[in-house]
Scaffold this active site. Structure first.
Site, PDB file in Angstrom:
ATOM      1  N   SER B  48       0.825  -1.212   0.000  1.00 48.33           N
ATOM      2  CA  SER B  48       0.000   0.000   0.000  1.00 48.33           C
ATOM      3  C   SER B  48       0.862   1.265   0.000  1.00 48.33           C
ATOM      4  O   SER B  48       0.369   2.341  -0.312  1.00 48.33           O
ATOM      5  CB  SER B  48      -0.920   0.036   1.218  1.00 48.33           C
ATOM      6  OG  SER B  48      -1.799  -1.056   1.185  1.00 48.33           O
ATOM      7  N   GLY B 248      -4.395  -2.010  -0.794  1.00 49.53           N
ATOM      8  CA  GLY B 248      -3.556  -1.625  -1.917  1.00 49.53           C
ATOM      9  C   GLY B 248      -3.334  -0.130  -1.925  1.00 49.53           C
ATOM     10  O   GLY B 248      -3.936   0.595  -1.124  1.00 49.53           O
ATOM     11  N   GLY B 250      -2.972   3.908  -3.444  1.00 51.24           N
ATOM     12  CA  GLY B 250      -3.530   4.868  -4.391  1.00 51.24           C
ATOM     13  C   GLY B 250      -5.012   5.159  -4.263  1.00 51.24           C
ATOM     14  O   GLY B 250      -5.680   4.751  -3.317  1.00 51.24           O
ATOM     15  N   CYS B 275      -9.460  -2.117   3.544  1.00 51.02           N
ATOM     16  CA  CYS B 275      -8.732  -0.925   3.101  1.00 51.02           C
ATOM     17  C   CYS B 275      -9.105  -0.543   1.671  1.00 51.02           C
ATOM     18  O   CYS B 275     -10.243  -0.176   1.428  1.00 51.02           O
ATOM     19  CB  CYS B 275      -7.228  -1.119   3.263  1.00 51.02           C
ATOM     20  SG  CYS B 275      -6.352   0.454   3.284  1.00 51.02           S
ATOM     21  N   LEU B 276      -8.206  -0.665   0.695  1.00 45.12           N
ATOM     22  CA  LEU B 276      -8.573  -0.344  -0.682  1.00 45.12           C
ATOM     23  C   LEU B 276      -9.751  -1.218  -1.112  1.00 45.12           C
ATOM     24  O   LEU B 276     -10.667  -0.755  -1.794  1.00 45.12           O
ATOM     25  CB  LEU B 276      -7.373  -0.550  -1.626  1.00 45.12           C
ATOM     26  CG  LEU B 276      -7.624  -0.150  -3.087  1.00 45.12           C
ATOM     27  CD1 LEU B 276      -7.728   1.366  -3.224  1.00 45.12           C
ATOM     28  CD2 LEU B 276      -6.524  -0.676  -4.007  1.00 45.12           C
ATOM     29  N   GLN B 279     -12.844   0.386   0.014  1.00 41.99           N
ATOM     30  CA  GLN B 279     -13.198   1.554  -0.795  1.00 41.99           C
ATOM     31  C   GLN B 279     -13.762   1.120  -2.152  1.00 41.99           C
ATOM     32  O   GLN B 279     -14.738   1.692  -2.651  1.00 41.99           O
ATOM     33  CB  GLN B 279     -11.963   2.439  -0.993  1.00 41.99           C
ATOM     34  CG  GLN B 279     -11.440   3.063   0.305  1.00 41.99           C
ATOM     35  CD  GLN B 279      -9.967   3.463   0.213  1.00 41.99           C
ATOM     36  OE1 GLN B 279      -9.365   3.424  -0.862  1.00 41.99           O
ATOM     37  NE2 GLN B 279      -9.389   3.847   1.339  1.00 41.99           N
ATOM     38  N   ASN B 317      -3.850   2.490   7.443  1.00 38.26           N
ATOM     39  CA  ASN B 317      -2.940   2.976   6.417  1.00 38.26           C
ATOM     40  C   ASN B 317      -3.734   3.326   5.174  1.00 38.26           C
ATOM     41  O   ASN B 317      -3.880   2.528   4.268  1.00 38.26           O
ATOM     42  CB  ASN B 317      -1.886   1.912   6.095  1.00 38.26           C
ATOM     43  CG  ASN B 317      -0.927   2.400   5.029  1.00 38.26           C
ATOM     44  OD1 ASN B 317      -0.768   3.608   4.848  1.00 38.26           O
ATOM     45  ND2 ASN B 317      -0.321   1.476   4.308  1.00 38.26           N
ATOM     46  N   HIS B 360      -6.977  -2.366   9.275  1.00 36.70           N
ATOM     47  CA  HIS B 360      -6.258  -3.608   8.960  1.00 36.70           C
ATOM     48  C   HIS B 360      -6.338  -4.636  10.084  1.00 36.70           C
ATOM     49  O   HIS B 360      -5.522  -4.614  10.992  1.00 36.70           O
ATOM     50  CB  HIS B 360      -4.787  -3.290   8.669  1.00 36.70           C
ATOM     51  CG  HIS B 360      -4.603  -2.554   7.388  1.00 36.70           C
ATOM     52  ND1 HIS B 360      -4.273  -3.163   6.217  1.00 36.70           N
ATOM     53  CD2 HIS B 360      -4.746  -1.228   7.095  1.00 36.70           C
ATOM     54  CE1 HIS B 360      -4.196  -2.254   5.245  1.00 36.70           C
ATOM     55  NE2 HIS B 360      -4.488  -1.067   5.760  1.00 36.70           N
ATOM     56  N   GLU B 362      -5.447  -7.550   9.941  1.00 37.81           N
ATOM     57  CA  GLU B 362      -4.246  -8.388   9.910  1.00 37.81           C
ATOM     58  C   GLU B 362      -3.099  -7.714  10.657  1.00 37.81           C
ATOM     59  O   GLU B 362      -2.051  -8.338  10.846  1.00 37.81           O
ATOM     60  CB  GLU B 362      -3.856  -8.705   8.465  1.00 37.81           C
ATOM     61  CG  GLU B 362      -3.023  -7.644   7.751  1.00 37.81           C
ATOM     62  CD  GLU B 362      -3.817  -6.415   7.307  1.00 37.81           C
ATOM     63  OE1 GLU B 362      -5.019  -6.351   7.609  1.00 37.81           O
ATOM     64  OE2 GLU B 362      -3.233  -5.521   6.664  1.00 37.81           O
TER      65      GLU B 362
END
Lengths: 1097, 386
Positions: B48, B248, B250, B275-276, B279, B317, B360, B362
């Site tokens: 990421s 991931g 961006g 996360c990504l 989204q 993150n 996260h 994890e």
């Protein structure tokens, strides 16, 4: 969950006197708790015997009981106050143990008092090592192998299976008391006996040694909804085997990978749940094998602790305050983080700096004590430093200790100059360093430097010390910097910007740089400023700058880019604190600093406080308007002055630390307010003071100053033995002795001449058997008002800090008191005192002698303030910013109707084998107070609070000198009437027998056996009264004192104290002990129209 | 190289002067800060962070060196690394090399001995900045300032490029544990044996962290990792029991192919996104995302679990977040909230077996408070008739 509405009144138990292992961190946590609970609208009832605390200020609680912290006394308070709940987790081990006793005896159930924070089951599970072991095993935690024993035989069986070295830990003790490491069977037998004796339930745990493993602590908090957060991780630089209170510790943990750290975090959360600490803080200690990473649980403290105070200061997360709020039902997400204001307390603080804590020891006061560090804590205080890196924080931490060192050596104070050694000397010294480092000692840090300079590798040093190589590598970087500067300077190089900046980033002080460059400190400071190298003032904000911070808690660091503080437009005063606690300079001075801050804030000033002691209330970030957690050195004080531009600097409240810097600060342009540094100097300088004393009609004891043995003999002939001798320019009674004959005097003189050649030895007539009086006063330039006059109960010659004293005086004639008052006022005017002043007088044979005048805060200020209800330090602070006593309305000496007794608490039981001799050098760590309408009960309370309850019956041993033999008769008669059996040495026994008392004659130590020592050891004596005079009998008594201390038998050395004891015992047996709150005493005094402002005025 | 000069230039014109560490050279990227006090190696290897310059707010970095087991990918993704003080010694029984060696080997340009707190405050006030780290002999703050600031301004904006394609796996593979030499199971997860009988999870890799794969596998599932551009049909051809959408780098809006794929799977298989992945799920359902001022990067953010009322301390993150109203309109219930800034941390579809979290679970680095989510995902897999 909102706060509980089913409760109204909360009982808090404090931790009592400052002792080794239980310091003023509990005043800090207790004060926070009181504030937090009252903020929520609850009524707080507080019990604490320690008058020198902020928490016992009458405005901190609704009812403040300065009473002995024993289950019996607390039961009386419960009966009187009927609190709904008891919060036991904020008063250290004392508070916790008392709560447990009250729960177990059924008192809490009887009065329907609920325990909040931690239930009795949770406390037991954490404190009882057997239950703890079982609980940990049930959740799969790894522990050192071991088992319990209740006898030597059981212990031997255990050690047979685990082998040596073996760790011996007594159950239910504090600060590792009685804990030891045995390397062989002889040591094992001895330590098992001591351990069993130390444990209140005679139980010890014998454990596999994890010596040399890495030691970590996590500070954990939990709320009623089972939310758990880790507030702080701490890594000990010293390995397992050194008590964490005696270790250099670092926050956050430095050498754990995230996997290892998270495994520790998971374990901590599982542990707090299993132990069942419902709400509040918990300290969990782990050991990690550096070779394999195996992690074992060592200990859990289900309460706020010394480490949690440190963690609060290290992170900005106020553990005690949050713990109090959680205890009354809030959850972590309902409490706001004061520092960011927008984020909740349900988070884990992150640091963007490194915190180093270094303990402060006082071994020099206890000759003969075993100075090796081990499982039992021996330090009396600690300093904390904040820096950008470990290197910077460590060097700041060392100079914060105020031991005359300015960093990691290279400050011109290193005892050995390596460059001056011949090759063979160098080899010998290398061997010396190598062997020293195998054992943990307080000054090993400086020997680590020698080891690095002598070329030992990091790996070699690790093998010797078990210190993690990461720390050693950082020390090596500091040493490399030192050598680089040395080399540069040796080739005639001047300080360059690059070199200075890199050195400052590593925490080098200007004093160190001056030494290395062969210059003076001011030259380095000037050069540095010219080159633009000044510190940045950063903020402790719990979040590494992720959010804006509002709480101004600052530290300096040299990284050059940005300073976060802007001086405000308000009128500002800088108050200098007292640094780390040590014997002679403890919590009393922090109390005064906090009062100064409070008074000046009330008067509209912006208060800036600078201090380096993490245990204190003064370093709580919401005590002052701005807090600088910085060493109290000239350099670092001037840095704060440069950053803040205060209109006044207060030096008279922080004890010797700021006073010693007063002249240098003034010379550097700092605006010192209050009594001038010159007046302070006059009082310290014997020659200059003599003139003033004469002018105001004071009579010093006959005296002189001697440079040689011959001088000393002449002076002795003139003033007469016994003599009080001390080196000049040494403070706090250091190296002060009473000598009884010429031989002892000569020996002392020779020693002193060696120790500090060229400095005279001060010789005074020792006023044996005099009454001593302590007086605290405040003055502006127009008048001086007496705050209180205290009479020492102990014999003259015992340091005032170690003496019990009583206010008001009870055996001093009024005309003598008048002389004392008159002289005190006159000398205050003569010295131009603005603020506080303390004086000590002695009265012998109808003559009033002046012993000392100190135009500054004294150790007795909090006691006098509590006894009289007059906040002397607050008044003094207002005088220092220009107000007058008349304006404040304090013009009359307060005359309380109740009696207050202060008693000192001594650390001898911590130090096996040390002589409990009291003398001119102060040795006590703390104090307690007893208050009552009568002297007898007040005295009895003070004894009980100090941990030595008066015996109500039993055998009294009496041995007094010839002159006292007549006067001891009424005391003995009273004891007999109180059903005591009497025994005495021959001379005393004859006198008592002649007076018709039944007495058994006991041999002295030299007169055969069984003698008095045997009886003491056998537990056949309950009270000891001896008044020896002269050298031989003093030496004779050392063994008796030691025996009495180890067995906690009351030991009385003056007839006046003996009479006090008798009065106390009699009063207790006649009427019993009544409890009463400070607020009631003060209200009673106020209704009589004393005209004095009460606390909080 | 002990005192080699290094400079950090930001697009706003700020220049930090420090010392070089790791590889010498010049690298540009978006500058972000991370407040984790442990786990720098996991951060360096987190895909990421692809293309970013990461500043650690904790000041002592590199203390315990680097080891293969703690890697979150087969190589580091951080381009430049910034700290107050990098350690020259690695002290840990787990260390296999020092951080300096690792950074040199992987050409990560580092700068230290700068005021990282001032940098953090700047990013907090001004928002994300593009920047350039230059390290090596011959640098001069006065002479090189303008050139480096210009270079910082020339760094491509991350929201204008698709960074996922640079980090996703080139081909499909089944996760069979650690690659050669990198032992160790999931950090903090109980070790379950992978049984043939376990369900199959198709994990779409937008830059997946290894600890996600370890954690999925630890539930007993068979984990098949698929390239980011895998289509819905290709996924369904595998007949997985559930689909996992990874983290991931961006701007999620750049990964249009992923949004397309997710749309094709939503009604067909249980889905869990992180996360990504979270989204992208939102975008696939028609909800919106927006860029945060300076993102969330740390391991101490409190997240409220709406269902239990309990707090989880989480690893974060991300620079983008899901807009809550649009998510509600798209059929989601918000299940988790960030207690720092009130942003969405988790959501669950009201009808479909579909849930996702912004943070996260994890960890790696970070706390294990949210491990229950793996079990929760596993329990969803039974929703589909087999």
């Amino acid at each position: 969950m909102p706060k509980r509405t089913d409760i109204d009144k909360i009982l808090l138990i404090g931790s009592g006197p400052i002792i080794i292992g239980q310091g003023c961190e509990f005043d800090y946590s207790g004060t926070q708790a009181c504030k937090a609970l009252r903020e929520e609208g609850y009524r707080v009832v507080l019990v604490n015997s320690n008058p020198a605390t902020i928490m016992t200020d009458p405005e901190m609680a609704d009812r403040t009981y300065i009473e002995p912290i024993t289950p019996e006394v607390v039961e009386r308070i419960i009966a009187r106050e009927r609190p709904d709940v008891l919060l036991p987790t904020l008063g250290g081990q004392t508070g916790l143990n008392t709560a447990v006793a009250l729960a177990e005896s059924g008192v809490l159930a009887r009065y329907r008092v609920e325990m909040i924070g931690a239930k009795i089951e949770a406390i037991r599970k954490a404190e009882d090592r057997e239950l703890f072991k079982r609980a940990m095993e049930s959740i799969g935690m790894d522990l050192p192998r071991g088992a319990f024993a209740r006898s030597l035989d059981e212990a031997l069986a255990v050690v047979g299976s685990i082998g040596y070295p073996a760790i011996i830990r007594p159950s239910f003790t504090l600060g590792g008391t009685g804990g030891s490491i045995a390397y062989n069977i002889d040591e094992f037998r001895e330590f098992v006996a001591w351990g069993l004796a130390s444990s209140p339930i005679s139980e010890i745990l014998i454990e596999e040694s994890v010596l040399g493993w890495k030691e970590f602590e996590l500070e954990v908090m939990r709320d009623v909804k089972d939310n758990v957060v880790i507030v702080c991780s701490i890594e000990n630089m010293d390995p397992m085997g050194v008590h964490t209170g005696d270790s250099i510790t670092v926050a956050p943990a430095q050498t754990l990978t995230d996997r290892e750290y998270q495994a520790m975090r998971d374990a901590a959360i599982a542990i707090i749940r299993e132990i069942g600490v419902e709400t509040g803080g918990c300290n969990i200690q782990f050991a990690v094998d550096p070779k394999t990473g195996r992690m074992v649980v060592i200990e859990v403290n289900p309460r706020v602790s010394r480490s949690s105070a440190l963690a609060s200061k290290a992170t900005g997360f106020p553990i005690a305050k949050i713990a109090a709020k959680l205890a009354i039902g809030y959850t972590l997400d309902e409490i706001k983080n004061d520092i960011t204001r927008v984020t909740p307390a349900s988070f884990e603080p992150v640091l963007d700096y490194v915190v180093v804590k270094i303990p402060r020891w006082n071994f020099e006061k206890f000759p003969g004590v075993d100075e090796r560090l081990g499982l039992q804590m021996k330090s009396v205080g600690e300093a904390m430093a904040i820096g950008g890196t470990f290197k910077e924080a460590l060097q700041k931490g060392i100079r914060s200790l105020e031991i005359g060192r300015f960093g990691f050596g290279a400050d011109g104070r290193d005892p050995v100059d390596l460059a001056a050694l011949r090759p063979e000397e160098r080899d010998a010294f290398r061997d010396d360093v190598t062997s020293r480092l195998r054992t943990s000692r307080w000054d090993n840090i400086f020997y680590l430097r020698y080891a690095l300079l002598l070329g030992l590798s990091v790996e070699e040093i690790r093998d010797l010390t078990a210190i993690d190589p990461w720390f050693l590598e950082n020390l090596k970087e500091i040493v490399e910097m030192e050598e680089e500067i040395r080399l540069h300077a040796a080739s005639g190089g001047e300080p360059t910007r690059d070199l200075l900046l890199r050195a400052k980033r590593m925490g080098f002080a200007d004093v160190q740089l001056a030494h290395l460059f062969g210059k003076e400190e001011p030259e380095i400071r000037a050069a540095r400023k010219r080159l633009g190298i000044v510190p940045s003032m950063k903020t402790v904000d719990t979040c590494a700058a992720e959010f804006a911070a509002f709480t101004p808690y600052h530290y300096s660091t040299y990284d050059g880019k940005e300073t976060e503080v802007e001086p405000s437009e308000r009128r500002k005063i800088l108050i200098l604190g007292g640094g780390p606690n040590r014997i002679g300079q403890g919590i009393e001075f922090d109390y005064c600093c906090v009062h100064a801050v409070q008074a000046l804030r009330e008067q509209g000033f912006e208060t800036i406080l600078q201090n380096s002691n993490p245990e204190t209330v003064s370093t709580d970030y919401d005590t002052s308007d701005r807090l600088y957690f910085e060493p109290l050195t000239l350099e670092e004080i001037l840095n704060v002055i440069d950053a803040e531009r205060p209109e006044g600097v207060v030096v008279q409240f922080g004890g010797q630390t700021p006073l010693k810097l007063a002249l240098a600060l003034e010379a550097a342009g700092a605006p010192i307010i209050g009594t001038s540094p010159d007046s302070i100097d006059i009082a310290e300088d014997r020659g200059r003071f003599a003139a003033i004393a004469e002018k105001v009609g004071m009579t010093p004891p006959p005296n002189g100053a001697a440079l040689t043995v011959e001088d000393a003999r002449v002076i002795a002939a003139r003033v007469g033995f016994p003599l009080l001798v001390r080196p000049s320019y040494v403070l706090g009674g250091r190296a002060m002795r009473i000598v009884y004959d010429e031989m002892a005097l000569e020996e002392y003189m020779r020693h002193a001449a060696d120790a500090s050649p060229g400095h005279p030895v001060l010789i005074d007539r020792f006023l044996e058997d005099a009454y001593e009086v302590d007086i605290d006063a405040v003055a502006d330039r127009e008048r001086c008002v007496i705050g209180g006059i205290m009479q020492h109960i102990e014999e003259a010659g015992i340091h005032s800090g170690d003496s019990a004293c009583v206010l008001p005086t009870y055996l001093i004639r009024p005309e003598h008191l008048d002389i004392i008052r008159r002289q005190t006022k006159a000398v205050a005017m003569e010295l131009g005192v603005v603020g506080l002043m303390n004086a000590q007088f002695a009265i012998k044979d109808g003559v009033v002698y002046i012993l000392e005048v100190n135009p500054r805060a004294s150790r007795t200020v909090p006691f006098v303030s509590k006894a009289t209800g007059t906040p002397l330090a607050k008044i003094a602070a207002r005088l220092m910013v220009g107000q007058t006593l008349a304006e404040i309305g304090f013009t009359e000496e307060p005359k309380p109707r109740h009696i207050s007794v202060k008693e000192a608490v001594l650390p001898f039981s911590r130090f096996a084998g040390v002589d409990g001799f009291l003398g001119p050098e102060m040795k006590s760590t703390g104090e307690v107070m007893g208050i009552s309408p009568t002297f007898g009960i007040a005295f009895a309370k003070s004894q009980l609070a100090a941990g030595e309850g008066l015996p109500m019956a039993g055998t009294a041993f009496i041995s007094v000198n010839e002159r006292d033999q007549k006067n001891v008769v009424p005391i003995a008669r009273d004891l007999a009437a109180l059903k005591f059996d009497l025994c005495a040495t021959r001379g005393t026994a004859l006198a008592l027998d002649a007076a018709g008392l039944r007495v058994k004659t006991i041999p002295k130590l030299t007169e055969g056996r069984p003698n008095v020592l045997d009886l003491i050891v056998n537990g056949e004596i309950d009270l000891i009264i001896t008044t020896p005079l002269g050298k031989t009998s003093r030496a004779d008594d050392a063994a008796i004192r030691r025996a009495a201390i180890m067995r906690k038998i009351p030991f009385i050395t003056t007839l006046s104290a003996a009479a006090a004891v008798v009065l106390g015992v009699k009063a207790l047996s006649d009427s019993g002990m009544q409890v009463r709150s400070l607020q009631e005493y003060h209200a009673a005094a106020a209704t009589r129209g004393a005209g004095a402002p009460t606390h909080g005025a | 190289m002990e005192h080699a000069k290094a400079l950090l230039a930001l697009e706003d014109g700020t220049l930090f002067e420090g010392e070089g560490f790791g590889a010498a050279g010049e690298v540009g990227g978006e500058v972000v800060f991370n407040t984790s006090m442990t786990g720098y190696q996991e951060i360096l290897t987190d895909p990421s962070y692809s293309g970013q310059l990461v500043a650690m707010t904790y000041t002592e970095i590199g203390n315990y060196g680097v080891n293969a087991a703690d890697a979150e990918a087969d190589k580091p993704h951080v381009r430049g690394f910034i700290a107050r003080e990098f350690s020259r010694r690695a002290s840990s029984h787990r260390a296999e090399m020092s951080l300096a060696e690792y950074m040199e080997r992987h050409a990560i340009v580092g700068i230290h001995r700068i005021d990282t707190r001032a940098l953090t405050r700047l990013l907090r006030e001004k928002g994300s900045q593009r920047g350039v780290i230059a390290s090596g002999p011959g640098l001069d703050a006065t002479r090189d300032r303008d050139r480096l600031v210009a270079a910082a301004r020339a760094v491509p904006d991350l929201s204008a490029i698709d960074t996922v394609l640079g980090v996703t796996t080139p081909r499909r593979y089944e996760w069979r544990g650690e690659p050669e030499g990198a032992g160790g199971g999931a950090s903090g997860a109980p070790g379950h044996a992978r049984g043939a009988a376990g369900p199959t999870i198709a994990a779409l890799d937008y830059g997946v962290k290894r600890n996600i794969l370890r954690s999925l596998a630890a539930t007993g599932a068979r984990v098949v990792v698929l390239p980011a551009k895998t289509t819905a049909e290709e996924v369904l051809d595998l007949d997985p029991d559930g689909v996992f959408l990874s983290n991931g780098p961006g701007d999620p809006r750049m990964a249009t192919y992923a949004i397309e794929t997710i749309r094709g799977l939503m009604e067909k298989r249980p889905i869990f996104g992180i996360c990504l992945g979270h989204q992208l799920t939102a975008l696939a359902s028609g909800a919106e995302t927006f860029k945060l001022k300076f993102g969330h990067h740390g391991a101490n953010h409190p997240v409220l679990n709406q269902a239990t009322g309990k707090i989880e301390i989480t690893t974060q993150n991300h620079n983008y977040a899901v807009e809550p109203e649009s998510a509600r309109r798209a059929g989601y219930a918000i299940t988790h909230w960030n207690l720092y800034d009130g942003t969405v941390e988790g959501m669950r579809h009201r009808e479909l077996p579909l849930f996702s979290v912004q943070y996260h679970p994890e960890a790696a680095p970070g706390p294990h408070d949210s491990h229950y989510l793996w079990g929760q995902f596993l329990s969803h897999l039974g929703v589909r008739d087999r």
